[in-house]
Design a protein around this motif. Structure first.
Motif, PDB file in Angstrom:
ATOM      1  N   ALA A 147      -0.124   0.294   1.813  1.00 20.71           N
ATOM      2  CA  ALA A 147      -0.831   1.484   2.291  1.00 20.71           C
ATOM      3  C   ALA A 147       0.136   2.414   3.006  1.00 20.71           C
ATOM      4  O   ALA A 147       1.226   2.002   3.424  1.00 20.71           O
ATOM      5  CB  ALA A 147      -1.958   1.096   3.233  1.00 20.71           C
ATOM      6  N   ALA A 252      -3.379   8.975  -0.481  1.00 22.12           N
ATOM      7  CA  ALA A 252      -3.349   7.586  -0.022  1.00 22.12           C
ATOM      8  C   ALA A 252      -2.594   7.436   1.297  1.00 22.12           C
ATOM      9  O   ALA A 252      -2.335   6.324   1.744  1.00 22.12           O
ATOM     10  CB  ALA A 252      -2.710   6.685  -1.083  1.00 22.12           C
ATOM     11  N   SER A 295     -13.589  -2.003   4.015  1.00 25.19           N
ATOM     12  CA  SER A 295     -13.360  -0.730   3.315  1.00 25.19           C
ATOM     13  C   SER A 295     -11.871  -0.486   3.084  1.00 25.19           C
ATOM     14  O   SER A 295     -11.352   0.613   3.285  1.00 25.19           O
ATOM     15  CB  SER A 295     -13.971   0.436   4.120  1.00 25.19           C
ATOM     16  OG  SER A 295     -15.356   0.247   4.292  1.00 25.19           O
ATOM     17  N   THR A 297     -10.230  -1.590   0.082  1.00 30.29           N
ATOM     18  CA  THR A 297      -9.942  -1.899  -1.322  1.00 30.29           C
ATOM     19  C   THR A 297      -8.781  -1.075  -1.864  1.00 30.29           C
ATOM     20  O   THR A 297      -7.993  -1.561  -2.696  1.00 30.29           O
ATOM     21  CB  THR A 297     -11.200  -1.673  -2.172  1.00 30.29           C
ATOM     22  OG1 THR A 297     -12.254  -2.504  -1.666  1.00 30.29           O
ATOM     23  CG2 THR A 297     -10.952  -2.027  -3.625  1.00 30.29           C
ATOM     24  N   ASP A 298      -8.644   0.160  -1.408  1.00 29.68           N
ATOM     25  CA  ASP A 298      -7.570   1.030  -1.894  1.00 29.68           C
ATOM     26  C   ASP A 298      -6.185   0.517  -1.517  1.00 29.68           C
ATOM     27  O   ASP A 298      -5.184   0.999  -2.069  1.00 29.68           O
ATOM     28  CB  ASP A 298      -7.736   2.444  -1.329  1.00 29.68           C
ATOM     29  CG  ASP A 298      -8.921   3.176  -1.919  1.00 29.68           C
ATOM     30  OD1 ASP A 298      -9.435   2.726  -2.969  1.00 29.68           O
ATOM     31  OD2 ASP A 298      -9.348   4.189  -1.334  1.00 29.68           O
ATOM     32  N   TYR A 299      -6.118  -0.436  -0.591  1.00 29.06           N
ATOM     33  CA  TYR A 299      -4.825  -0.890  -0.092  1.00 29.06           C
ATOM     34  C   TYR A 299      -4.422  -2.271  -0.625  1.00 29.06           C
ATOM     35  O   TYR A 299      -3.502  -2.901  -0.102  1.00 29.06           O
ATOM     36  CB  TYR A 299      -4.844  -0.898   1.438  1.00 29.06           C
ATOM     37  CG  TYR A 299      -5.402   0.367   2.034  1.00 29.06           C
ATOM     38  CD1 TYR A 299      -4.939   1.616   1.610  1.00 29.06           C
ATOM     39  CD2 TYR A 299      -6.402   0.333   2.998  1.00 29.06           C
ATOM     40  CE1 TYR A 299      -5.465   2.793   2.141  1.00 29.06           C
ATOM     41  CE2 TYR A 299      -6.927   1.509   3.531  1.00 29.06           C
ATOM     42  CZ  TYR A 299      -6.448   2.721   3.092  1.00 29.06           C
ATOM     43  OH  TYR A 299      -6.974   3.885   3.616  1.00 29.06           O
TER      44      TYR A 299
END
Length: 310
Positions: A147, A252, A295, A297-299
């Motif tokens: 991230a 991001a 929360s 998930t993007d990482y």
């Protein structure tokens, strides 16, 4: 090397108590103190390969001592019942289940967290620590997140910050001994070229101190891991205290890096066992569930690995 600890100014210490309460994050003080008793692993969760790779001294002791800078939400924090929770905590319990031992998180100030391993007080670090080339000179990382960094500002964004260069010449706060200060200094030349001059960066002991500085107007922004910034914006003051600057050019976050479990280089067998345990947690879907819970998930990492930040 990580610098030695120092105490912040008195206004900041008093103010940090208020924000800690607002975030429901009353943390423990002092180094090496167990944050909360961890549940014993479930026998059925044990991964044979990971457990077999774990050095015998940990199997015999039944515990791996984990240094963690608590609180640092959403990585490690206390809930309304003063029970330890957070992404690192949940992942540690899942890893312990695969290894057949307890992963016991213990409070340790971040600016002395690597020395705590070197002294033998702790076995590993799980504290949202970024995998950097400098830190790899001393420890290895079993990487579990990827991230960037985000800019956290007061709700309403009163200073109208839109990109990192809007921070040039301004008072910015970061947590001491993290890599954010180094990253921000990387913009010194660009800031000088704008005529505003480099950012005025204050490094404070705790992330709660940093957020307090922003709330009180001592700093216009907090630059912090994207997951931490997002969590603060969602939860502090019921989501009405902060907001995250959305830079379309960096959706991001800035300068994405890996985050991992820190292990002394001499303990390579422990690193290998943790890697196998992490791979098992990813394979059975537990990793994805823990990411979703916070929360984050993007990482997710595409695959587990050691020293991916090289």
């Amino acid at each position: 090397m990580i610098s030695t600890k120092h105490t912040g100014p008195s206004w900041l210490i008093l103010a940090s108590v208020g924000i800690a309460a607002a975030l429901v994050l009353t943390g423990c003080s002092g180094g090496g103190t167990a944050a909360a008793p961890d549940a014993a692993p479930v026998a059925g969760d044990i991964d044979k390969a990971a457990a077999a790779a774990l050095p015998a001294k940990y199997t015999k002791a039944g515990v791996i001592k984990v240094a963690s800078d608590i609180p640092f939400p959403p990585m490690e924090m206390f809930d309304e019942n003063q029970k330890l929770t957070g992404f690192d905590y949940d992942l540690a319990q899942a890893l312990g289940g695969k290894l057949g031992v307890r992963m016991e998180l213990m409070t340790q100030a971040f600016d002395s967290i690597i020395p705590s391993l070197q002294s033998g007080k702790h076995d590993v670090i799980m504290s949202g620590m970024n995998d950097t080339a400098e830190r790899q000179q001393t420890i290895d990382f079993v990487d579990y997140l990827h991230a960037g960094f985000s800019i956290l500002v007061p709700a309403g964004n009163p200073e109208k910050i839109t990109t990192v260069l809007d921070l040039c010449g301004r008072d910015v706060a970061v947590q001491k001994a993290t890599v954010q200060a180094e990253i921000l200094h990387g913009y010194d030349d660009e800031c000088t070229a704008t005529g505003a001059g480099p950012m005025k960066i204050a490094e404070l002991p705790l992330e709660t101190d940093v957020q307090t500085a922003v709330r009180s107007g001592k700093a216009i922004a907090d630059v912090v891991d994207s997951a931490v910034a997002a969590y603060a914006a969602q939860t502090a003051g019921d989501g009405e205290m902060f907001e995250v600057v959305r830079d379309p050019s960096n959706p991001a976050g800035y300068d994405p890096v890996y985050t991992g479990i820190g292990v002394l280089k001499k303990d390579s067998e422990l690193s290998r066992a943790l890697l196998l345990a992490l791979e098992a947690v990813i394979a059975d879907g537990s990793y994805e569930e823990i990411l979703a819970k916070y929360s984050m998930t993007d990482y997710a990492v595409d695959a587990a690995g050691i020293n991916l930040g090289s």
